[in-house]
Design an enzyme around this catalytic site. Structure first.
Site, PDB file in Angstrom:
ATOM      1  N   GLY A  22       0.826  -1.203   0.000  1.00 33.52           N
ATOM      2  CA  GLY A  22       0.000   0.000   0.000  1.00 33.52           C
ATOM      3  C   GLY A  22       0.851   1.239   0.000  1.00 33.52           C
ATOM      4  O   GLY A  22       2.056   1.191  -0.261  1.00 33.52           O
ATOM      5  N   TYR A  30      -7.342  -4.853 -12.730  1.00 33.53           N
ATOM      6  CA  TYR A  30      -6.025  -5.164 -13.286  1.00 33.53           C
ATOM      7  C   TYR A  30      -5.093  -5.903 -12.330  1.00 33.53           C
ATOM      8  O   TYR A  30      -4.365  -6.806 -12.731  1.00 33.53           O
ATOM      9  CB  TYR A  30      -5.323  -3.855 -13.715  1.00 33.53           C
ATOM     10  CG  TYR A  30      -3.861  -4.039 -14.028  1.00 33.53           C
ATOM     11  CD1 TYR A  30      -3.467  -4.609 -15.227  1.00 33.53           C
ATOM     12  CD2 TYR A  30      -2.877  -3.673 -13.106  1.00 33.53           C
ATOM     13  CE1 TYR A  30      -2.130  -4.813 -15.513  1.00 33.53           C
ATOM     14  CE2 TYR A  30      -1.542  -3.877 -13.393  1.00 33.53           C
ATOM     15  CZ  TYR A  30      -1.168  -4.437 -14.595  1.00 33.53           C
ATOM     16  OH  TYR A  30       0.146  -4.642 -14.864  1.00 33.53           O
TER      17      TYR A  30
HETATM   18  P1  AMP Z   1      -0.383   2.388 -20.592  1.00 37.08           P
HETATM   19  O1  AMP Z   1       0.431   1.600 -21.551  1.00 37.08           O
HETATM   20  O2  AMP Z   1       0.412   3.404 -19.843  1.00 37.08           O
HETATM   21  O3  AMP Z   1      -1.622   2.980 -21.173  1.00 37.08           O
HETATM   22  O4  AMP Z   1      -0.876   1.363 -19.476  1.00 37.08           O
HETATM   23  C1  AMP Z   1      -1.895   0.454 -19.755  1.00 37.08           C
HETATM   24  C2  AMP Z   1      -1.402  -0.929 -19.661  1.00 37.08           C
HETATM   25  O5  AMP Z   1      -0.707  -1.127 -18.432  1.00 37.08           O
HETATM   26  C3  AMP Z   1      -2.548  -1.903 -19.708  1.00 37.08           C
HETATM   27  O6  AMP Z   1      -2.184  -2.970 -20.557  1.00 37.08           O
HETATM   28  C4  AMP Z   1      -2.714  -2.344 -18.269  1.00 37.08           C
HETATM   29  O7  AMP Z   1      -2.999  -3.718 -18.209  1.00 37.08           O
HETATM   30  C5  AMP Z   1      -1.405  -2.047 -17.604  1.00 37.08           C
HETATM   31  N1  AMP Z   1      -1.575  -1.392 -16.297  1.00 37.08           N
HETATM   32  C6  AMP Z   1      -2.631  -0.727 -15.834  1.00 37.08           C
HETATM   33  N2  AMP Z   1      -2.416  -0.277 -14.575  1.00 37.08           N
HETATM   34  C7  AMP Z   1      -1.191  -0.670 -14.222  1.00 37.08           C
HETATM   35  C8  AMP Z   1      -0.384  -0.552 -13.065  1.00 37.08           C
HETATM   36  N3  AMP Z   1      -0.834   0.084 -11.992  1.00 37.08           N
HETATM   37  N4  AMP Z   1       0.856  -1.113 -13.078  1.00 37.08           N
HETATM   38  C9  AMP Z   1       1.297  -1.750 -14.156  1.00 37.08           C
HETATM   39  N5  AMP Z   1       0.590  -1.897 -15.288  1.00 37.08           N
HETATM   40  C10 AMP Z   1      -0.630  -1.377 -15.339  1.00 37.08           C
END
Ligand code: AMP
Length: 477
Positions: free
Chosen positions: A110, A249
């Site tokens: 957290g 996610y």
């Molecule tokens: P982005 O490429 O920056 O738009 O991030 C979206 C992608 O990252 C999606 O494929 C999500 O599955 C993944 N994602 C979303 N939230 C997180 C997170 N907190 N940490 C890591 N990956 C993430």
């Protein structure tokens, strides 16, 4: 002080002769929650033993020579994920401190939203910090408490900290689990014969053969001793508001939350998305792995099946793990490749669970077009993320969040999709089994979409106030 945001996974086990080995297995199952570093602290009833490593659990804790250094029937462990690039070995958890009342070790999933504020006060008061992690603030507060027994010291500290936290704490006689008053971060209890287990998710219970007992309630402290499990609820009672992102996610699809698998929830998100935003296409393609369950739900809803138009290379970590934008975009290419024969001349519905900075979508859509796709309709199985998180999920600052920078059409242009649709906030709540979002007391912590922060992000607000003052001064001068 650099700012560390941590997502992380925690695990703890009480009264098992294989405590350290089972902790390593539990951490392995929780590896998706953090891949930068891992650590285990064990205790034999008198002494504590600590091993911390940079990298994956499976690369570090399977060798018996490491596990042999962790004797005792009690252990806690931690998988760490940080975003600042400040991947210092001293920040690896579990933390250990030798207090006046005895040794104590803490694992934390957290983020404390007032850690900086508390830390400043502690430092002023003479505390010497060894790390840059907000978790150390908890340890320092426990150490400083004037109460006599360890549980009361912990309660004292809990009343000062704010934010999202799930803690596994080990003393030489007790394993203690804590969830923040809203239950933003998850923590479950399991049992293997006479051994109690604490874990961030049920998938870690499955791997060690533990039976799921129940979730730790929001605001609950569970104390596991020789005489069993005792529960304390020191906070004023609040309704639980778990982080919606665990469902969307973060948690592993085979983990169970409230008797429903995360996989099922994600399929429902996809089905709801299909009801809201379906469009004519030749193929429904998930972004693997995160978009797969939602795409299955979407396809089922419209009477089709998914096609693996994108192949994922499993030997690279999550895209987010890379600290700079340049490396991060490269990471997407390393991670995904296009099934050329399938996508050529096709109109595609591309499904992912969420869109944060847009890095993944930009790269994948470009690659799809390069491989001959005609149209790419991007469908996101959650609403636009407009607000940063302060409770332990790694979402970037507002200016980096695509949805806070652009309108829907602006985002579509930026990522070069034929069309772009997100699941609506109502659709999100429908998929989660509610008729709608309860606007006076939302069922989830959903600030990433709504800006409704259940706990004031004190540190962030103070920084913003300071920044505003500076820019005010600059613009006046
Ligand atoms: P982005 O490429 O920056 O738009 O991030 C979206 C992608 O990252 C999606 O494929 C999500 O599955 C993944 N994602 C979303 N939230 C997180 C997170 N907190 N940490 C890591 N990956 C993430």
């Amino acid at each position: 002080m650099s700012r560390l945001k941590e997502e992380c996974g925690v695990f703890g086990i009480y009264n098992n002769k294989d405590a350290a080995t089972l902790t390593a297995l539990g951490l392995h199952a929780l590896q998706h929650r953090g891949q930068e570093a891992c650590g285990i602290v064990s205790c034999d009833g008198n002494n504590f033993y600590s091993e911390k490593r940079i990298g994956l659990v499976g690369d570090n804790f399977t060798k018996s020579k490491v596990l042999e250094k962790l004797p005792g029937k009690f252990a806690i462990g931690h998988n760490r994920y940080s975003t600042s690039g400040n991947n210092l070995i001293k920040n690896i958890q579990p933390f250990f401190a030798d207090l006046h009342s005895g040794g104590i070790s803490v694992s934390h999933n957290g983020n404390l939203s007032n850690a900086r504020h508390l830390r400043n006060a502690l430092v002023k008061d003479g505390s010497i910090f060894q790390t840059t992690s907000d978790t150390e603030t908890i340890v320092q507060l426990i150490a400083k408490s004037k109460r006599t027994n360890i549980i009361n010291k912990i309660i004292d500290a809990l009343f000062k900290i704010q934010g999202g936290y799930a803690l596994a704490i080990l003393t030489n006689k007790k394993l203690i689990g804590v969830r923040d008053p809203y239950g933003i971060r998850p923590l479950v209890i399991g049992k293997i014969k006479n051994s109690y287990v604490l874990a961030s998710e049920t998938c870690a219970l499955d791997i060690v053969g533990a039976q799921f007992i129940r979730h730790v309630d929001n605001g609950e402290i569970v104390i596991i001793t020789e005489s069993g499990l005792q529960s304390l609820k020191p906070f004023p009672k609040l309704k639980e508001r778990p982080c919606i992102f665990e469902y969307i996610y973060f948690s592993r699809p085979d983990s169970i939350i409230n008797n429903i698998s995360v996989y099922e929830y994600r399929k429902k998100l996809g089905a709801e998305l299909a009801s809201e935003a379906d469009v004519k296409s030749d193929l429904i393609v998930p972004v693997p792995d995160s978009g797969v369950p939602a795409a299955i739900g979407y396809a089922e809803k419209v009477g089709k099946s998914i096609e693996l138009g994108i192949i994922r290379n499993h030997y690279v970590g999550r895209t987010f793990i890379e600290p700079t934008q340049k490396i991060r975009s490269l990471g997407v290419k390393l991670k995904h490749s296009i099934n050329k024969a399938l996508v050529k001349n096709k109109s595609i519905i591309l499904i992912d669970d969420s869109l944060v900075r847009g890095t993944t979508s930009v790269k994948i859509i470009k690659m799809l077009y390069e491989c001959g796709a005609k149209k790419v309709h991007l469908r996101i199985a959650s609403p636009p993320i407009k607000y940063p998180d302060y409770y332990g999920i790694d979402t970037p600052s507002k200016k980096e969040l695509l949805a806070s920078r652009y309108s829907l059409e602006g985002m579509r242009k930026f990522i070069n999709a034929t069309t772009l649709q997100f699941l609506t906030i109502d659709g999100l709540y429908k998929a989660m089994g509610f008729s709608k979002r309860n606007s006076s007391y939302p069922q989830f912590t959903d600030h990433c979409f709504t800006g409704d922060y259940p706990v004031e992000p004190i540190d962030a607000n103070r920084i913003n106030i300071k920044k505003n003052k500076v820019s005010l001064m600059l613009s006046n001068s």
